[in-house]
Write an enzyme that holds these catalytic residues in place. Sequence first.
Site, PDB file in Angstrom:
ATOM      1  N   TYR A 443       0.831  -1.212   0.000  1.00 59.30           N
ATOM      2  CA  TYR A 443       0.000   0.000   0.000  1.00 59.30           C
ATOM      3  C   TYR A 443       0.862   1.257   0.000  1.00 59.30           C
ATOM      4  O   TYR A 443       2.059   1.185   0.136  1.00 59.30           O
ATOM      5  CB  TYR A 443      -1.056  -0.009   1.099  1.00 59.30           C
ATOM      6  N   GLU A 444       0.193   2.391  -0.182  1.00 62.05           N
ATOM      7  CA  GLU A 444       0.906   3.686  -0.243  1.00 62.05           C
ATOM      8  C   GLU A 444       1.951   3.657  -1.364  1.00 62.05           C
ATOM      9  O   GLU A 444       3.018   4.238  -1.264  1.00 62.05           O
ATOM     10  CB  GLU A 444       1.574   3.911   1.107  1.00 62.05           C
ATOM     11  N   GLY A 445       1.634   2.952  -2.472  1.00 62.73           N
ATOM     12  CA  GLY A 445       2.587   2.774  -3.567  1.00 62.73           C
ATOM     13  C   GLY A 445       3.444   1.554  -3.321  1.00 62.73           C
ATOM     14  O   GLY A 445       4.207   1.518  -2.362  1.00 62.73           O
TER      15      GLY A 445
END
Lengths: 605, 605
Positions: A443-445
Amino acid sequence: MPAYKAPLRDTRFLMNEVFDYPAHYAGLANGKDADPETVGAILEACAQFCEQTLSPLNLSGDQEGCTLKDGKVTTPKGFKEAYEEFVAGGWQGLSHPTEYGGQGLPMSLGLIKSEMMGTANWSFTMYPGLSLGAMNTILQHASQELKDLYMPALTEGRWGGTMCLTEPQCGTDLGQVKTKAEPNADGSYRISGTKIFISSGDHDLTENIVHIVLARLPDAPAGTRGISLFIVPKIKVKADGSLDGSNNVVCSALEHKMGIRASATAVLNFEESTGYLIAEPNKGLEAMFTFMNTARIGTAVQGVAHAELSFQGALAYAKERRSMRALSGKKEPEKVADAIIHHADVRRMLMTQKAFAEGGRAMIYFAAQYSDHMVNGILENDAKKYKEWDDKLGFFTPILKGFLTEMGLESANLGMQVFGGHGYIKEHGMEQIARDARISTLYEGTTGIQALDLLGRKVLLTTRGKCVREFTATIAKFAVDHLRNPKLRRYATDLGRYAAEWNLLTMRLMLSARKDRDVVSAASHHFLMYSGYVMMAYFWALQASVANDKLAHGGSEKPEFYKAKLAMARFYFDHLLPRAKGHASSMIKPSKTLTKLPVEHFVFE
Amino acid sequence: MPAYKAPLRDTRFLMNEVFDYPAHYAGLANGKDADPETVGAILEACAQFCEQTLSPLNLSGDQEGCTLKDGKVTTPKGFKEAYEEFVAGGWQGLSHPTEYGGQGLPMSLGLIKSEMMGTANWSFTMYPGLSLGAMNTILQHASQELKDLYMPALTEGRWGGTMCLTEPQCGTDLGQVKTKAEPNADGSYRISGTKIFISSGDHDLTENIVHIVLARLPDAPAGTRGISLFIVPKIKVKADGSLDGSNNVVCSALEHKMGIRASATAVLNFEESTGYLIAEPNKGLEAMFTFMNTARIGTAVQGVAHAELSFQGALAYAKERRSMRALSGKKEPEKVADAIIHHADVRRMLMTQKAFAEGGRAMIYFAAQYSDHMVNGILENDAKKYKEWDDKLGFFTPILKGFLTEMGLESANLGMQVFGGHGYIKEHGMEQIARDARISTLYEGTTGIQALDLLGRKVLLTTRGKCVREFTATIAKFAVDHLRNPKLRRYATDLGRYAAEWNLLTMRLMLSARKDRDVVSAASHHFLMYSGYVMMAYFWALQASVANDKLAHGGSEKPEFYKAKLAMARFYFDHLLPRAKGHASSMIKPSKTLTKLPVEHFVFE
């Protein structure tokens, strides 16, 4: 589950002895109140909350998980009481403006707070963590009227917040967002669409939840240039701040996840929910990414958190579990067998965890000072200052997020490995750490996105290698300064070589990427990991140099702490830094190694 | 959950084109019936069973898990029917003697069968897998009377089997075993004690379960020299083979595990259960380890299995999920975005999985021929032949088990990574593969134990480096033979260098271990991983040379298959083999880097 003990000695070492936080805070517009005494008291109080309230809920939270029944989401037993304690302690507003009820302290203190909280209980920490994302976005982009309406309750923690980006068909590629925003006569919008993977998307901890939602206006251009940003509360808010009934934000499902099971990950259906535009129309994506650097560093913290917690658990077990004898002879002859910490390979695993936890913490505490300056740019309405520090931070962000979360995952798996078969059993809690850690690289890239961001955007596109040149200049200066010190020569020599090589590799990639765009994607992973290993080497050498100084000049602190830092620096340079060699070799291989195989030839039947 | 498709083309390539199994089988005492047609039919039938029966039960088996209620263990829905199909197909006795009802085919075919079954459904495959361990031990060490009594039902699959080694206080260090065996007047023994982590320890798939149990006789010496081996059936067996009531083997709990949740892992209490001594008194540990090489290679298969299954799932997703555009320009301009398989970094992840799956398969199929020879030594009552081939196999065992399971775990995690956030969601089944894979580096000897076995026992103690010298001579010969071939020169050059370096490193470690025993434990992990990467490089180069030959000389097979092998070999040498550099550098660092830090200085408060 390992009982968490906040590593305050290491925190104090980094803040006071390595990075001189007292001087740093004294130089900040919002740092005057962050005097050493106040900071010390905050750290102690936070540690107590984390050790006594959050840590005991970590295993039970995983076992119970969140439930969705009759449209209502319930968090695990004890979470609501812990959250009330969190709100009562004023923790949510620690680094947010006093005008909305916060304590107005520097951003870095908030990061250190969330490191401790996240280590004790990552799932719990995500609830206030997502609120911080919403708060930062509102503070930066909403009108004064909306700020006045939403910020006080968010700062208090009475309301929660979320970031609603992902949809079933897109996560990374937000240009594909389909959620619609249609204008109402009163200036508000009707928001309709489905968002998935919404962390803290629904729960029972707060009275209301403020969703920050990406959506498209009716006449918006296709792709990323047609996305706007909206505040959409779960429950409508009257002008006086009181609540006004459902806003048709329906939690239709909770995801069944591998880990962070006590964090509610929701599918949210917005059914003509009322939303309020923030930032300019069609500029939503840029606005959403304003605080992306700090959000991503907040996720990088997860790498440190899981490395630390897994290390604490594995260390306790390695001291008490007895198996075989050390190869160099019995260490505990009176016992049936030696404690496994006496086996060099077990030490290798424990020291790897410790090296990543403490090396990562140093990287984050360093970058946190940049985020303090960036926030000061905002507070002082100094766009240039803001941009300057945000850009500086931008080089560290993908390295910290991409590298530290991968190392956190490795460390969590090593913690299981120290436990042997017992690591696989749920009751010990070690496997939970590995499952919880597993989300951090996604997540978050994803790590792949961080790698592209680093090499493609930060290094090649935006700075043409300048960010690497600047950071390696810092490393090279350290190398030159310490080359004559017999205790530090070894680190200086290695660092000097790696600094030169990092520049050289960057240059080579710049040149070959001009002719072949695929180079960027093909080399990005190796470049990211290489950068991570070398950057962490610098921060270990820096810690070693400070420790060496302290040992040379005495003082009131225990020398053993500094000797351990020197031993760990040696370990890092002997056992972890050499991994960079493989990445250096692979990153300059032709891109066609990866691109040439036709899609239909990946398997044959 | 990815629907499993047996990679029969690759299996045929390795068996027929790389390792010449037809000639190998023709040379075996028990290989006459394994003619190409029979083998082909077996592979097809096995693939069908795996794809149609086992694969569909993999996700549901994980979700449901096993349950213990009123002392009875129930396996997930569908497992009993699948097991009946397995028994009806005669699969259990494939490689076991015809005199007990088996098909008497070579051991390697059994290994290839379990590779397919294990890829489709590892949890299911553990039930018959543990039976194989019990069967091998009984065949080798029990009296003819006990063989006649137990082998037919085990070979049929009507009864299951287990290996009961671990106790709460010990796993690796079996010298600490406490379970007691007290003699009865009739020559049998009363077995009392608690065994934990017993895979397939209790279940509802078979009429009876035959436990192989390590226990101590009353007058046994302390430690490993006082351990004996017993057959202890769950239900007593009359002289005619019929069942005779409970033998007081109580399943007191099932472990709650991270993965392989459809495999029942039992805590077994033996309460004066009747047991029968096999092998000589106090020589139980040696006897238990007779088939350890094959058992460990059976676990090495798990690395290949999870790499393969996760690759299949990730590949399907990478072809259909669309996100962003390839850096070198649109690949599917008519679509909203390119399929993610067009991104070089996604390819890097897929190719890593594929390289480990196919490279590992090659390593196992090669070693499997050694195990065929070893078994032939037993069949021919030729102790020298048995020992010769078991020793040869002994060099491969820790590398295959230690290295391939670590690579399987990495591959399973990469499969999740290709899925992005969706990889973390249970419904897709990708996270299950990572959880299932996680046990493989822990049981059957942790990776650390494999590393010690390789460097300490196989390389330094038993052969004084000869095993490395012999294998690197094979590599060097390959290098010399192919140095002039422009298509293979690159592999030959690299391999030549690594062969020399592997020898040199071994020599250095031998010398330094003489003065410092800790060197063995300190270097073992890096030596194991280095050996794995270099050994796999040889097997990739070997595949490349065969593929290159086939392309040069035509034939009826698709050239694309061989071109893909060449592309994969290049990928392995460019992106995976360079990791060996870091291990080479770290393994020769001083052991004191690991041993010097005092136990009490690992943390400070």
